[in-house]
Design an enzyme around this catalytic site. Structure first.
Site, short mmCIF file in Angstrom:
data_model
loop_
_atom_site.label_atom_id
_atom_site.label_comp_id
_atom_site.label_asym_id
_atom_site.label_seq_id
_atom_site.Cartn_x
_atom_site.Cartn_y
_atom_site.Cartn_z
N HIS A 156 -2.37 -13.82 5.17
CA HIS A 156 -3.25 -12.80 4.60
C HIS A 156 -3.89 -11.98 5.72
CE1 HIS A 156 -3.90 -15.21 0.60
NE2 HIS A 156 -2.70 -14.64 0.69
N THR A 192 -4.70 -11.28 -0.85
CA THR A 192 -4.93 -9.90 -0.43
C THR A 192 -4.08 -8.84 -1.14
OG1 THR A 192 -3.41 -10.33 1.41
CG2 THR A 192 -5.76 -10.52 1.85
N ALA A 247 0.83 -1.21 0.00
CA ALA A 247 0.00 0.00 0.00
C ALA A 247 0.86 1.26 0.00
CB ALA A 247 -0.93 0.00 1.21
N GLU A 275 10.24 3.65 6.00
CA GLU A 275 10.19 2.19 6.00
C GLU A 275 11.11 1.66 7.09
OE1 GLU A 275 10.03 -1.69 5.79
OE2 GLU A 275 8.61 -0.39 4.73
N ALA A 276 10.57 0.75 7.94
CA ALA A 276 11.35 0.19 9.03
C ALA A 276 12.49 -0.68 8.53
CB ALA A 276 10.44 -0.61 9.96
N ALA A 299 -4.19 -3.16 4.25
CA ALA A 299 -5.14 -4.25 4.49
C ALA A 299 -5.75 -4.21 5.88
CB ALA A 299 -4.45 -5.60 4.26
#
Length: 542
Positions: free
Chosen positions: A480, A525, A37, A56-57, A514
């Site tokens: 998922h 997903t 996403a 972003e980790a 999600a």
């Protein structure tokens, strides 16, 4: 450019009232998480001209840096390569599948591209009925006619791209393995299912599709295409887009009820980045964790951890995943996959149970290689399998914050099959697949009898109680995870975000991933997650 672009703490995450306080807004939008996403959302918004910071980790890797083993059509090639997979998954993230089971690895992608870098590449859309359900639950603007243009926009479908309900030229290639390249188990499932009366459906993503279909996969020329490849890489040169890896977001920072930025740990230091809007796209595990550390979640649990309650919302209390049971197929050497790079699955059967409440509530996948057994460490089981997936789940699990330390993962209890409706449908699915396995197309592949390979399952098959006990102790999930920050009507007790993905009771804060699905869709997903980000990129651009 991307195709189809349209126009030190002061409390936990609180900057106080903001009166008389000066702050610098560096960004129009901060997106937390660069997965399926977040990468899509950041790329689309930045291409529209807004100043975007993508945090972003995991590592920020360019497309060319992805280890070649993860380009393989078979994800086990990457998983079995320690050097290639060390930085690409959260290896310390675990979950329990059913009540009372031990916690085991819950595979989620880490780093730019997220799970689109490590998943099975399957690109199935949910049925139309899923979005009818979203609408009934108060998700305005998420009906089938609302989401279809975004499924079309994301696609480059090499076979059906010219049809009105498909797309050509989008960032996500859609490929179907031709029949002459299928594995032995693919062919056996297709033959046995058609012989049993299941219809052939060439396009599983066609509206109303049901039956035997080749899997659509997001690959081109036999190589994985992640959202990092399709979305981020084409816009990396934009001066208004900044991507930072190894940036672990702790909390959202507020002035009053308005989100004004995030507190992020970079190189061991805690810093604050400010923006006009904050979007959490860290996935169904880590987006709710950020919310809860920021004081948004179940009040009693937050207080137990000493977190001041900003909003009492059911964050983490709707977790769902797809349960999968497997019938092992001990293959003769000639029928096992000849190359490690052959796809583990190319064919599925989607159908409606007689005992369920929804259509297309069951799916069986051909497994030319039983990847679930291999992930579980059973390296002696390099056999194939039929995997029976509970496509429509009623059971709900939970994701619980156990520490205010952002390096500590939340506790995940999936509680799959805790709803009797799920057990009754999966029983039917397993029995159907056992019948399919009696077909000659299956028996001619085997090196030994099905009973020898599956005795505990087959012994339990006749009795409901015995079969339930077997399923409750053996089912796996399909990784998922969804529905930990559910979207719905603002006055519903299970809603966390409204139809525009805004977190209730706050301003300038959204969740887009999600997490917001009202329920796990009747499909893999990843494609739906990309669609949600595509749709929300337009809404955020307005």
């Amino acid at each position: 450019m991307l195709p189809f672009i349209s126009a030190s703490r002061l409390g936990r995450g609180d900057m106080g009232s903001g009166q008389g306080r000066m702050r610098k807004t560096n960004w129009d939008v901060i997106v937390v998480g660069a997965g399926s996403a977040g990468s899509v959302l950041a790329a689309r918004i930045a291409a529209g001209g807004k100043r975007v910071l993508l945090l972003e980790a995991g590592r920020d890797s360019r497309s060319a840096e992805l280890p070649e083993n993860w380009r393989s059509p078979n994800p086990m090639v990457g998983l079995m390569d320690p050097a290639a997979s060390a930085d690409l998954l959260w290896w310390d993230l675990t979950s329990s599948r059913t009540i009372g089971r031990p916690h085991l690895l819950y595979a989620r992608g880490r780093g730019v591209g997220g799970s689109s870098v490590v998943n099975g590449q399957i690109a199935i859309r949910p049925p139309v009925e899923d979005f009818e359900e979203w609408t009934r639950l108060g998700c305005e603007g998420w009906a089938w006619h609302d989401v279809l243009p975004y499924f079309v926009r994301l696609e480059d479908d090499e076979t059906f791209g010219d049809l009105a309900y498909h797309g050509r030229g989008g960032p996500t290639p859609i490929h179907r393995t031709p029949r002459d390249a299928w594995g032995a188990v693919d062919r056996a499932l297709a033959e046995s299912a058609v012989a049993a009366g299941f219809p052939w459906q060439a396009d599983v993503n066609a509206p109303g599709a049901s039956g035997v279909s080749p899997y659509p996969v997001n690959s081109r020329d036999g190589r994985r295409v992640s959202v990092n490849d399709g979305y981020l890489e084409p816009v990396r040169a934009l001066k208004n887009l900044t991507v930072r890896g190894d940036a672990l977001v702790d909390t959202v920072v507020f002035e009053g009820q308005r989100a004004i930025g995030v507190r992020v740990i970079i190189g061991g230091r805690s810093v604050v980045e400010y923006a006009d809007e904050v979007v959490l796209s860290a996935g169904a595990v880590h987006s709710p964790a950020v919310l809860m550390r920021s004081g948004i979640g179940p009040a009693s649990r937050l207080r137990a951890l000493g977190i001041p309650v900003r909003q009492d919302l059911p964050v983490g209390l709707g977790l769902q995943d797809h349960a999968i049971a497997r019938l092992s197929l001990p293959l003769q050497t000639d029928h096992a996959i000849a190359s490690q790079h052959e796809r583990h699955t190319n064919v599925c059967v989607r159908w409606s149970s007689a005992s369920g409440t929804h259509t297309n509530d069951l799916l069986v996948m051909a497994l030319n290689q039983d990847v679930w057994a291999m992930v579980a460490g059973d390296f002696g089981t390099r056999a194939g399998a039929f995997g029976v997936v509970l496509n429509k789940a009623h059971s709900r699990g939970s994701l619980t914050l156990v520490s205010t330390d952002p390096t500590v993962h939340p506790r995940i209890d999936e509680r799959m099959l805790s709803d009797e409706r799920d057990l009754s449908v999966l029983r039917e699915g397993v029995r159907t697949v056992a019948e399919l396995s009696d077909h000659a197309s299956v028996s001619r592949l085997l090196s030994r009898s099905l009973r020898e390979a599956n005795q505990p399952l087959l012994d339990a098959l006749p009795g409901d109680r015995a079969l339930d006990e077997y399923l409750l102790t053996t089912v796996a999930d399909v990784q998922h995870a969804t529905s930990t920050c559910r979207m719905g009507a603002p006055d519903a007790t299970d809603t966390v975000v409204d139809s525009s993905c805004r977190v209730l009771g706050t301003e300038g804060l959204r969740v887009v991933d999600a997490s917001v699905f009202p329920a796990v869709p009747r499909a893999n997903t990843n494609l739906t997650t990309v669609m949600v980000a595509e749709l929300m990129s337009d809404r955020l651009a307005d």
